[in-house]
Design a protein around this motif. Structure first.
Motif, short mmCIF file in Angstrom:
data_model
loop_
_atom_site.label_atom_id
_atom_site.label_comp_id
_atom_site.label_asym_id
_atom_site.label_seq_id
_atom_site.Cartn_x
_atom_site.Cartn_y
_atom_site.Cartn_z
N HIS A 49 0.83 -1.21 0.00
CA HIS A 49 0.00 0.00 0.00
C HIS A 49 0.87 1.26 0.00
O HIS A 49 0.56 2.24 -0.68
N ARG A 50 1.94 1.21 0.76
CA ARG A 50 2.83 2.37 0.84
C ARG A 50 3.49 2.64 -0.52
O ARG A 50 3.72 3.79 -0.90
N ALA A 51 3.77 1.56 -1.25
CA ALA A 51 4.47 1.69 -2.54
C ALA A 51 3.52 1.71 -3.73
O ALA A 51 3.97 1.72 -4.88
N ASN A 52 2.21 1.72 -3.46
CA ASN A 52 1.19 1.71 -4.53
C ASN A 52 1.36 0.50 -5.46
O ASN A 52 1.30 0.63 -6.69
N ILE A 53 1.56 -0.66 -4.85
CA ILE A 53 1.67 -1.91 -5.60
C ILE A 53 0.40 -2.73 -5.37
O ILE A 53 0.05 -3.02 -4.23
N ARG A 54 -0.31 -3.08 -6.44
CA ARG A 54 -1.47 -3.96 -6.32
C ARG A 54 -0.99 -5.41 -6.22
O ARG A 54 0.02 -5.77 -6.81
N VAL A 55 -1.77 -6.23 -5.49
CA VAL A 55 -1.33 -7.59 -5.20
C VAL A 55 -2.38 -8.61 -5.58
O VAL A 55 -3.55 -8.49 -5.18
N PHE A 56 -1.99 -9.62 -6.33
CA PHE A 56 -2.78 -10.84 -6.57
C PHE A 56 -2.26 -11.89 -5.60
O PHE A 56 -1.08 -12.22 -5.60
N GLY A 57 -3.18 -12.44 -4.79
CA GLY A 57 -2.77 -13.48 -3.86
C GLY A 57 -2.72 -12.95 -2.45
O GLY A 57 -3.37 -11.95 -2.13
N PRO A 58 -1.88 -13.57 -1.58
CA PRO A 58 -1.03 -14.75 -1.84
C PRO A 58 -1.86 -16.01 -2.14
O PRO A 58 -3.06 -15.95 -2.24
N ASN A 59 -1.12 -17.13 -2.25
CA ASN A 59 -1.77 -18.42 -2.47
C ASN A 59 -2.52 -18.44 -3.79
O ASN A 59 -3.66 -18.87 -3.89
#
Length: 479
Positions: free
Chosen positions: A131-141
């Motif tokens: 969130h701090r780096a403005n990175i969207r995330v798929f997952g984990p798992n």
């Protein structure tokens, strides 16, 4: 994370249309997930740039292997992390330090889905950095995404053949999601797809966001979903209503039984809930519920190939009694559709065309041509039925005898498809069975006729096509 339509599209585009991807944990060891992911990207010739990160390797598939994500001098849009959970946070720290990473896919399990406090904390730390780096995330798992437009495949599923099509898939199981594509490709005429996504724990990117992304994607004609549960029932309900008014959505929801729902909840960590509740939600939101993987694929195929008919009146034209009765059972068990009623003129023309022992309108909308009908009789009877104003769609069934090559019937039927398209009346076909009719199915699909292996599957797919059309009509009536 609530995003505007434009912002959502842009944020998920980084997963499906990255200009570059770094695979953390790529490997030369065929027993590692990082090997298969790297192999898929190279095998399919992904159109963007691919970087491999593994300090234990010099080269992977002939490409330089970097010791660290920080060692890559070129821009990196998407990172895929294939290493164990304990190393994930440090990779996100590197991504934050780079400042150019927009999206991340995490294959590893061992996070919040386990319910173990330290694993939940690990996921929290990862998300804090993301969130701090403005990175969207798929997952984990999860195993990530596929896109046939740019030949992207971040999964470790072996040998998925990418064929472009109108179906986009969401799956809460990587294995079933991959199997859907394998089954789709193992058809007389393989079914293509556009995009595919496995959301895993949904720590950031959610099912609802992916549904909205597909809804707004011009290349997606139909959405197919394998579902085990949901984390936010209200959000799913509202999203589904917004999606199904624009595009058909087919869901295979498992966990119908008590023991099945427990297994589903333990797999994804999401809320399984009462199956009756899901049934109610699906009906209210216009979701088409599939009972099996085959029905999910068949229905998606139907929507990918034809437009829904204008009404719900189905005619059955069969050359054999058994397949006809099986189809009648399927149609008769669904209130949303009904059998057509032929005009007297249609019945008279059919009697003139078909063998004298043919059964016409017994019951309404049903024609058993008998095995004495040849190819031209199949086609002429089909045209007469299509031109009847009381018919909206036709189910064509045949068990071609040895003295009547299936390709001869298919050739004659294909000559009538322009009429069907002009009238807006889809024709679904099932010829039995196996290799004997394979070439005929291929010929008919080339003319836009969806074909199916069994009569009940053809009937169910046609019923589902009509269900969506009737749902859209009900929305118009409410306005």
């Amino acid at each position: 994370m609530e995003l505007s339509k434009t912002a959502l599209t842009e944020s998920l585009d980084h997963f499906f249309y990255p200009k570059s991807i770094a695979i953390i944990g790529a490997s030369n060891n065929p027993t590692k997930a990082g090997y298969q992911v790297a192999n898929n990207m190279m095998r399919l010739n992904f159109t963007g740039k691919v970087y491999f990160v593994n300090p234990k390797e010099d080269t992977i598939f002939g490409k330089k292997a970097y010791d660290s994500l920080l060692d890559i001098e070129e821009p990196v849009d998407l990172i895929e992390i294939t290493i164990p959970a304990k190393g994930v946070v440090s990779i996100f720290e590197q991504a934050e330090q780079r400042g150019d990473v927009k999206a991340a896919i995490i294959l590893a399990s061992g996070f919040s889905e386990t319910g173990i406090p330290e694993n939940i904390e690990l996921e929290r730390q990862m998300l804090e950095i993301a969130h701090r780096a403005n990175i969207r995330v798929f997952g984990p798992n999860c195993v990530g995404v596929m896109n046939t437009e740019n030949h992207l495949d971040t999964t470790f599923a072996p040998n998925i053949t990418q064929r472009e099509g109108g179906m986009s898939v969401i799956s809460q199981s990587g294995s079933i999601g991959s199997a859907i594509l394998m089954f789709s490709g193992d058809q007389p005429v393989p079914i293509g797809f556009n995009k595919w996504g496995h959301v895993g724990n949904m720590s950031d990117v959610t099912t609802e966001e992916l549904l909205c992304y597909y809804r707004d994607d011009p290349k997606t004609k139909v959405i197919a979903m394998y579902m085990e549960g949901m984390t936010d029932a209200r959000s799913f309900f509202e999203t589904a209503k917004a999606v199904t008014s624009q595009k058909p959505m087919i869901v295979l929801k498992v966990g119908r039984s008590e023991i099945g729902s427990v297994a589903a909840a333990s797999h994804t960590g999401s809320l399984a809930g009462s199956d009756k509740i899901f049934d109610g939600v699906f009906k209210q939101t216009g979701i088409i519920r599939a009972e099996t993987v085959e029905e999910l694929i068949d229905t998606a195929k139907a929507f990918s190939m034809v437009e829904p008919p204008h009404g719900n009146r189905i005619a059955i034209l069969t050359e054999a009694g058994g397949p006809g009765v099986i189809s009648m059972d399927e149609i008769g068990s669904n209130d949303e559709v009904c059998m057509a009623k032929f005009s007297a003129e249609t019945e008279e023309k059919l009697r003139d065309i078909l063998p004298k022992m043919a059964l016409i309108s017994h019951p309404n909308g049903y024609v058993d041509m008998t095995a004495a009908a040849d190819g031209p009789q199949h086609a002429e009877a089909l045209e007469v039925i299509l031109r009847d104003e009381g018919v909206d769609a036709v189910l064509l069934l045949s068990v071609p005898p040895t003295f009547l090559p299936p390709s001869e019937i298919a050739k004659a039927v294909n000559e009538k498809m322009e009429i069907a398209k002009k009238l807006g009346k889809p024709v679904f076909a099932c010829f039995l069975a196996g290799n004997w009719v394979r070439e005929a199915h291929i010929m008919m699909e080339s003319s836009g006729v969806p074909t199916f292996e069994m009569p009940q599957r053809a009937a169910r797919a046609l019923v589902n096509l009509i269900k969506h059309s009737e749902y859209l009509k009900s929305l118009q009536q409410e306005e």
